[in-house]
Scaffold this motif. Structure first.
Motif, PDB file in Angstrom:
ATOM      1  N   ALA A  24      -4.445   8.372  13.523  1.00 49.98           N
ATOM      2  CA  ALA A  24      -2.712   8.277  13.427  1.00 49.98           C
ATOM      3  C   ALA A  24      -2.351   8.208  14.684  1.00 49.98           C
ATOM      4  O   ALA A  24      -1.247   7.215  14.605  1.00 49.98           O
ATOM      5  CB  ALA A  24      -2.502   9.621  12.551  1.00 49.98           C
ATOM      6  N   LEU A  25      -2.386   8.782  15.735  1.00 55.36           N
ATOM      7  CA  LEU A  25      -1.765   8.529  16.915  1.00 55.36           C
ATOM      8  C   LEU A  25      -1.697   7.320  17.693  1.00 55.36           C
ATOM      9  O   LEU A  25      -0.945   6.747  18.226  1.00 55.36           O
ATOM     10  CB  LEU A  25      -2.059   9.813  18.086  1.00 55.36           C
ATOM     11  CG  LEU A  25      -1.544  11.165  17.768  1.00 55.36           C
ATOM     12  CD1 LEU A  25      -2.117  12.209  18.777  1.00 55.36           C
ATOM     13  CD2 LEU A  25      -0.125  11.107  17.787  1.00 55.36           C
ATOM     14  N   ALA A 180      -8.874   1.670   7.257  1.00 57.94           N
ATOM     15  CA  ALA A 180      -7.899   0.706   7.432  1.00 57.94           C
ATOM     16  C   ALA A 180      -6.705   1.168   6.630  1.00 57.94           C
ATOM     17  O   ALA A 180      -5.542   0.779   6.850  1.00 57.94           O
ATOM     18  CB  ALA A 180      -8.476  -0.470   7.152  1.00 57.94           C
ATOM     19  N   ASP A 181      -6.997   1.405   5.500  1.00 55.94           N
ATOM     20  CA  ASP A 181      -6.054   2.007   4.476  1.00 55.94           C
ATOM     21  C   ASP A 181      -5.284   3.046   5.184  1.00 55.94           C
ATOM     22  O   ASP A 181      -3.923   3.073   4.915  1.00 55.94           O
ATOM     23  CB  ASP A 181      -6.756   2.485   3.068  1.00 55.94           C
ATOM     24  CG  ASP A 181      -5.769   2.990   2.021  1.00 55.94           C
ATOM     25  OD1 ASP A 181      -4.753   2.182   1.549  1.00 55.94           O
ATOM     26  OD2 ASP A 181      -5.586   4.260   1.925  1.00 55.94           O
ATOM     27  N   PHE A 182      -5.813   4.034   5.651  1.00 58.07           N
ATOM     28  CA  PHE A 182      -5.061   5.427   6.234  1.00 58.07           C
ATOM     29  C   PHE A 182      -4.121   4.692   7.214  1.00 58.07           C
ATOM     30  O   PHE A 182      -2.910   5.053   7.176  1.00 58.07           O
ATOM     31  CB  PHE A 182      -6.067   6.292   6.673  1.00 58.07           C
ATOM     32  CG  PHE A 182      -5.519   7.447   7.738  1.00 58.07           C
ATOM     33  CD1 PHE A 182      -4.433   8.149   7.078  1.00 58.07           C
ATOM     34  CD2 PHE A 182      -6.209   7.754   8.837  1.00 58.07           C
ATOM     35  CE1 PHE A 182      -3.794   9.094   7.784  1.00 58.07           C
ATOM     36  CE2 PHE A 182      -5.279   8.692   9.670  1.00 58.07           C
ATOM     37  CZ  PHE A 182      -4.186   9.258   9.183  1.00 58.07           C
ATOM     38  N   GLU A 183      -4.724   3.857   8.343  1.00 63.23           N
ATOM     39  CA  GLU A 183      -3.865   3.387   9.186  1.00 63.23           C
ATOM     40  C   GLU A 183      -2.713   2.418   8.837  1.00 63.23           C
ATOM     41  O   GLU A 183      -1.588   2.774   9.332  1.00 63.23           O
ATOM     42  CB  GLU A 183      -4.785   2.633  10.348  1.00 63.23           C
ATOM     43  CG  GLU A 183      -5.720   3.592  10.983  1.00 63.23           C
ATOM     44  CD  GLU A 183      -6.397   2.737  12.268  1.00 63.23           C
ATOM     45  OE1 GLU A 183      -7.065   3.471  12.847  1.00 63.23           O
ATOM     46  OE2 GLU A 183      -6.439   1.659  12.086  1.00 63.23           O
ATOM     47  N   SER A 184      -3.050   1.765   7.944  1.00 62.09           N
ATOM     48  CA  SER A 184      -1.731   1.035   7.346  1.00 62.09           C
ATOM     49  C   SER A 184      -0.746   1.818   6.536  1.00 62.09           C
ATOM     50  O   SER A 184       0.581   1.267   6.565  1.00 62.09           O
ATOM     51  CB  SER A 184      -2.288  -0.216   6.384  1.00 62.09           C
ATOM     52  OG  SER A 184      -2.502   0.419   5.025  1.00 62.09           O
ATOM     53  N   LYS A 185      -1.093   2.886   6.044  1.00 56.57           N
ATOM     54  CA  LYS A 185      -0.004   4.109   5.407  1.00 56.57           C
ATOM     55  C   LYS A 185       0.465   4.560   6.666  1.00 56.57           C
ATOM     56  O   LYS A 185       1.920   4.703   6.319  1.00 56.57           O
ATOM     57  CB  LYS A 185      -0.807   4.977   4.443  1.00 56.57           C
ATOM     58  CG  LYS A 185      -1.131   4.359   3.342  1.00 56.57           C
ATOM     59  CD  LYS A 185      -2.134   4.988   2.423  1.00 56.57           C
ATOM     60  CE  LYS A 185      -2.346   4.165   1.192  1.00 56.57           C
ATOM     61  NZ  LYS A 185      -3.499   4.906   0.292  1.00 56.57           N
ATOM     62  N   VAL A 186       0.091   4.973   7.786  1.00 56.09           N
ATOM     63  CA  VAL A 186       0.706   5.589   8.634  1.00 56.09           C
ATOM     64  C   VAL A 186       1.634   4.547   9.294  1.00 56.09           C
ATOM     65  O   VAL A 186       2.678   4.874   9.888  1.00 56.09           O
ATOM     66  CB  VAL A 186      -0.450   6.162   9.955  1.00 56.09           C
ATOM     67  CG1 VAL A 186       0.195   6.656  11.052  1.00 56.09           C
ATOM     68  CG2 VAL A 186      -1.216   7.056   9.233  1.00 56.09           C
ATOM     69  N   PHE A 197       5.289  11.740   3.767  1.00 57.11           N
ATOM     70  CA  PHE A 197       4.205  12.651   3.524  1.00 57.11           C
ATOM     71  C   PHE A 197       2.807  12.128   3.189  1.00 57.11           C
ATOM     72  O   PHE A 197       2.946  10.929   2.530  1.00 57.11           O
ATOM     73  CB  PHE A 197       4.544  13.642   2.428  1.00 57.11           C
ATOM     74  CG  PHE A 197       3.347  14.466   2.166  1.00 57.11           C
ATOM     75  CD1 PHE A 197       3.353  15.741   2.971  1.00 57.11           C
ATOM     76  CD2 PHE A 197       2.193  14.335   1.207  1.00 57.11           C
ATOM     77  CE1 PHE A 197       2.324  16.484   2.581  1.00 57.11           C
ATOM     78  CE2 PHE A 197       1.386  15.212   1.015  1.00 57.11           C
ATOM     79  CZ  PHE A 197       1.258  16.421   1.723  1.00 57.11           C
ATOM     80  N   ILE A 198       1.759  12.322   4.209  1.00 61.27           N
ATOM     81  CA  ILE A 198       0.738  11.359   3.890  1.00 61.27           C
ATOM     82  C   ILE A 198      -0.385  12.748   3.842  1.00 61.27           C
ATOM     83  O   ILE A 198      -0.762  13.548   4.560  1.00 61.27           O
ATOM     84  CB  ILE A 198       0.147  10.440   5.052  1.00 61.27           C
ATOM     85  CG1 ILE A 198       1.316   9.441   5.114  1.00 61.27           C
ATOM     86  CG2 ILE A 198      -1.053   9.957   4.835  1.00 61.27           C
ATOM     87  CD1 ILE A 198       1.120   8.412   6.222  1.00 61.27           C
ATOM     88  N   LEU A 199      -1.194  12.656   2.982  1.00 58.87           N
ATOM     89  CA  LEU A 199      -2.404  13.590   2.701  1.00 58.87           C
ATOM     90  C   LEU A 199      -3.656  12.994   2.926  1.00 58.87           C
ATOM     91  O   LEU A 199      -3.930  11.896   2.085  1.00 58.87           O
ATOM     92  CB  LEU A 199      -2.399  14.136   1.173  1.00 58.87           C
ATOM     93  CG  LEU A 199      -3.423  15.152   0.633  1.00 58.87           C
ATOM     94  CD1 LEU A 199      -2.967  16.307   1.481  1.00 58.87           C
ATOM     95  CD2 LEU A 199      -3.232  15.398  -0.716  1.00 58.87           C
ATOM     96  N   THR A 200      -4.380  13.344   3.738  1.00 57.63           N
ATOM     97  CA  THR A 200      -5.626  12.595   4.190  1.00 57.63           C
ATOM     98  C   THR A 200      -6.834  13.523   3.898  1.00 57.63           C
ATOM     99  O   THR A 200      -7.059  14.806   4.659  1.00 57.63           O
ATOM    100  CB  THR A 200      -5.595  12.314   5.636  1.00 57.63           C
ATOM    101  OG1 THR A 200      -4.614  11.662   5.934  1.00 57.63           O
ATOM    102  CG2 THR A 200      -6.700  11.151   5.855  1.00 57.63           C
ATOM    103  N   LEU A 201      -7.875  13.109   3.197  1.00 51.95           N
ATOM    104  CA  LEU A 201      -9.077  13.871   3.104  1.00 51.95           C
ATOM    105  C   LEU A 201      -9.888  13.925   4.234  1.00 51.95           C
ATOM    106  O   LEU A 201     -10.261  12.978   4.779  1.00 51.95           O
ATOM    107  CB  LEU A 201      -9.948  13.505   1.815  1.00 51.95           C
ATOM    108  CG  LEU A 201     -11.227  14.336   1.611  1.00 51.95           C
ATOM    109  CD1 LEU A 201     -10.970  15.694   1.124  1.00 51.95           C
ATOM    110  CD2 LEU A 201     -12.067  13.568   0.703  1.00 51.95           C
TER     111      LEU A 201
END
Ligand SMILES: Cc1ncc(C[n+]2csc(CCOP(=O)(O)OP(=O)(O)O)c2C)c(N)n1
Ligand SMILES: [Mg+2]
Length: 283
Positions: A24-25, A180-186, A197-201
């Motif tokens: 994320a950072l 890649a999906d997580f990073e594109s959402k961030v 708000f992002i919820l990550t498993l």
């Protein structure tokens, strides 16, 4: 590439949380202030005199990260700074339960904060107590499996839906198994204004009790079995990010983790049916 969450922190090998924060950072860059609710993340990253943080960092109480973040934004904007992003990292215990009232206030005011919850599905830092996020059937120290109970007897709280009911600009779910999906959402959330708000498993090796080399595999399997749905709700519009062509059996996911080892075939079937129902409702 410059790193803003350094190696040398004391998280367990295979922990999903530092993977979440580091990636994320990397997307968010240097111009951020991190607010971090009491959790494993705080303990492993900020034991004086060491720090894993390459960006400004505020440790908040368990219950008030939403308010601290809102205050940091107000202070920046009063100073004429409209570029620095304020980001919360918090666990599920803080997000679903103990910090929820203050988080709800932050959402209702639509404060200009990106809130990322790394969900390891229990209060892990204090030794694996059940939270509102712990899934049905999982054994924890306060939802033990025995003759009467089969681990946690309640279903997981649908936190992303509850957050979305606040009508904020952006809500998303993600998994470190689909990076890649997580990073594109961030990336998308970074440049939006208002509450996001992002919820990550984020699997937990000790609490879920699995082989520490399997973290990413497990985080992917949660999605591939349909147990963890990837979606976005942008300005009230729901969009599925990924629909597995063919769902893998939930047993494939459950059987990799000792927290579910006591479950009977019947109980696994109950979880499979609950998952099928969730997808039917989503459609
Ligand atoms: C009000 C309050 N209650 C309890 C605690 C003790 N405590 C510290 S960390 C923690 C668990 C945090 O759980 P979670 O937010 O899920 O993060 P994780 O440790 O799983 O990363 C608890 C119960 C506390 N610090 N403050
Ligand atoms: Mg937790």
């Amino acid at each position: 590439m410059e790193e803003y969450f350094a190696s040398g922190h004391t998280a367990c090998a295979g922990c999903g949380m530092p993977i979440t924060v580091r990636h994320a950072l990397n997307v968010l860059g240097k111009d951020v202030i991190v607010v971090n609710a009491t959790s494993c993340l705080e303990i492993v990253s900020s034991a004086y005199p060491r720090s894993a943080w390459g960006v400004p960092y505020i440790h908040s109480l368990f219950e008030n990260s939403g308010a601290i973040a809102a205050g940091a934004v107000a202070s920046l904007r009063v100073q004429g700074n409209d570029h620095t992003k304020v980001v919360v990292f918090a666990g599920d215990g803080s997000t679903y339960d103990i910090g929820f009232g203050v988080l709800s206030g932050m959402l209702e005011r639509n404060d200009d904060v990106l809130y990322i919850c790394y969900d390891n599905e229990a209060y892990m830092n204090t030794g694996n107590q059940r939270s509102g996020s712990t899934p049905f059937g999982a054994a924890t120290t306060t939802s033990p499996a025995g003759k009467v109970n089969h681990g946690k007897m309640q279903w997981k709280k649908p936190i992303a839906e509850i957050i979305a009911a606040h009508q904020i600009p952006y809500v998303a779910t993600a998994s470190i198994g689909y990076m890649a999906d997580f990073e594109s959402k961030v990336r998308k959330a970074k440049d939006m204004k208002g509450a996001r708000f992002i919820l990550t498993l984020a699997p937990c090796v000790t609490g879920w009790n699995y082989d520490s080399s399997k973290t990413i595999e497990l985080a992917k399997l949660a999605v591939d079995t349909g147990l963890w749905m990837l979606y976005e709700i942008e300005d009230g519009k729901f969009k599925l990010s990924l629909r597995p062509q063919q769902f893998k059996p939930v047993a494939d996911y459950l059987k990799m983790q000792a927290r579910f080892k006591h479950l009977s075939e019947e109980q696994i079937k109950t979880i499979q049916e609950h998952m099928n129902k969730a997808w039917a409702e989503m459609k």
